[in-house]
Design a protein around this motif. Structure first.
Motif, short mmCIF file in Angstrom:
data_model
loop_
_atom_site.label_atom_id
_atom_site.label_comp_id
_atom_site.label_asym_id
_atom_site.label_seq_id
_atom_site.Cartn_x
_atom_site.Cartn_y
_atom_site.Cartn_z
N ASN A 201 0.82 -1.12 -0.04
CA ASN A 201 -0.02 -0.10 0.02
C ASN A 201 0.92 1.38 0.06
OD1 ASN A 201 -2.49 -1.45 0.07
ND2 ASN A 201 -2.85 -1.56 2.35
N GLN A 202 1.80 1.09 0.91
CA GLN A 202 2.92 2.54 0.85
C GLN A 202 3.74 2.59 -0.40
OE1 GLN A 202 5.18 3.14 4.37
NE2 GLN A 202 3.45 2.47 5.84
N ALA A 203 4.11 1.56 -1.25
CA ALA A 203 4.67 1.48 -2.09
C ALA A 203 3.67 2.15 -3.21
CB ALA A 203 5.24 -0.03 -2.70
N LEU A 204 2.53 1.48 -3.60
CA LEU A 204 1.75 2.11 -4.33
C LEU A 204 1.43 3.63 -4.41
CD1 LEU A 204 -0.92 -0.89 -5.16
CD2 LEU A 204 0.86 -0.05 -6.61
N ARG A 205 1.31 4.14 -3.07
CA ARG A 205 0.96 5.52 -2.94
C ARG A 205 2.15 6.34 -3.42
NH1 ARG A 205 -1.42 4.20 1.90
NH2 ARG A 205 0.28 4.25 3.13
N ALA A 206 3.59 5.67 -3.04
CA ALA A 206 4.66 6.43 -3.71
C ALA A 206 4.87 6.28 -5.16
CB ALA A 206 5.75 5.76 -3.27
N LEU A 207 4.39 5.28 -5.73
CA LEU A 207 4.44 5.19 -7.20
C LEU A 207 3.43 6.26 -7.91
CD1 LEU A 207 4.62 1.46 -7.94
CD2 LEU A 207 6.52 3.20 -7.74
#
Length: 238
Positions: A201-207
Motif C-alpha cells: 500500500n505504501q509502495a503504490l502511494r509512492a508510485l
C-alpha cells in the motif's frame, strides 16, 4: 485502461502489487517462474491478468517472453521489477551465493534494461524497482544478498542519471523495503518485520506520486538513516 507488467508476481510484494493494480483497474501482465501460480491468478481474474512464465536467470528466453507479453497487453505504461532471492550463508557456501548473483544481478539487469529501453523507444513510461535496505551495508550472514542489493541501488541511480542527461521521459522509481513478512525474511528474532499488504500500500502511494525513492515502511526510514550514519568500526561489531 493502463497496462502494467510486474516481474516477480507469483508471491510476496510482487503479487500484492499486481493484485492492487488490478483492483485499481489496470490490465496487469504477471511474470514469474511458477506456472501454476501464474495460471491461478489469470484464471481468478482473466480480464485483469495476463501471464508469462519466465526465469530471469535465463535472460534470452525471459526477454522474449516479456516482449511477447507487452504486445499481448497492447502496450506497457508501468513495469515493476520485484524478482529477487537470497539465503543466509554464514559458511560462505558458493552454491548458496550463486542464485543471488544470477537472479539479483545478472537476470535483474537484463529485465531492467529491457524495460528502460522499451520506454525510451516509446517516448516515456514508469519503471519501478524493489531493492532493499540490505543494500546499504554489508552482511556477515547474507553477503551476496546485501551486495546484490547494493548493486541494484547503484544501477538504478545510474539509470536515473541517464534519463536526466538524455531528457527522456522515462521515470525511474525505487521502492526500498526493510524486512517484510515473506519467504525472503529468514532467521530468528527478526526486527520490525512488516506485513506485505502494508508495504504494498505504501509502495503504490509512492508510485502514484512519482517519488524517486521511497523507503517502506515509514519506521524503516529511521533504520535507513542510522545505517547510513553508523561508523564502520561500530557497524562491524553489530
Amino acid at each position: 485502461m493502463k497496462q502494467a507488467i510486474v516481474i516477480g508476481a507469483t508471491s510476496g510484494i510482487g503479487r500484492c502489487l499486481a493484485e492492487r493494480l488490478a483492483a485499481a483497474g489496470w490490465r496487469v501482465g504477471v511474470v514469474g517462474r511458477r506456472e501454476a501460480l501464474l495460471r491461478e491468478m489469470e484464471e481468478c481474474s482473466p480480464t485483469a491478468f495476463l501471464s508469462a512464465e519466465a526465469d530471469i536467470t535465463q535472460p534470452a528466453t525471459s526477454l522474449a517472453a516479456l516482449s511477447d507479453l507487452a504486445e499481448r497487453l497492447g502496450g506497457m505504461h508501468l513495469c515493476i521489477v520485484c524478482s529477487g532471492t537470497g539465503e543466509l550463508n554464514p559458511t560462505l557456501d558458493f552454491t548458496l551465493e550463486e542464485p543471488s548473483i544470477l537472479t539479483n544481478v545478472r537476470g535483474w539487469t537484463a529485465v531492467v534494461d529491457w524495460a528502460y529501453t522499451y520506454f525510451e523507444r516509446r517516448g516515456g513510461g514508469d519503471l519501478a524497482v524493489v531493492t532493499s535496505i540490505g543494500g546499504l551495508r554489508g552482511s556477515a550472514s547474507a553477503p551476496a544478498y546485501n551486495a546484490s542489493k547494493a548493486y541494484q541501488i547503484n544501477y538504478v541511480e545510474g539509470l536515473c542519471q541517464r534519463s536526466v542527461k538524455s531528457a527522456s521521459k522515462v521515470r525511474i522509481m525505487e521502492i526500498r523495503p526493510g524486512l517484510v513478512d515473506t519467504a525472503m525474511a529468514k532467521g530468528d528474532g527478526l526486527f520490525w518485520v512488516m506485513p506485505v499488504d502494508r508495504v504494498a500500500n505504501q509502495a503504490l502511494r509512492a508510485l502514484s506520486r512519482g517519488r524517486r525513492l521511497t523507503v517502506v515502511t515509514r519506521r524503516w526510514r529511521i533504520v535507513s538513516c542510522i545505517l547510513r550514519l553508523l561508523p564502520e568500526f561500530l557497524y562491524l561489531r553489530l
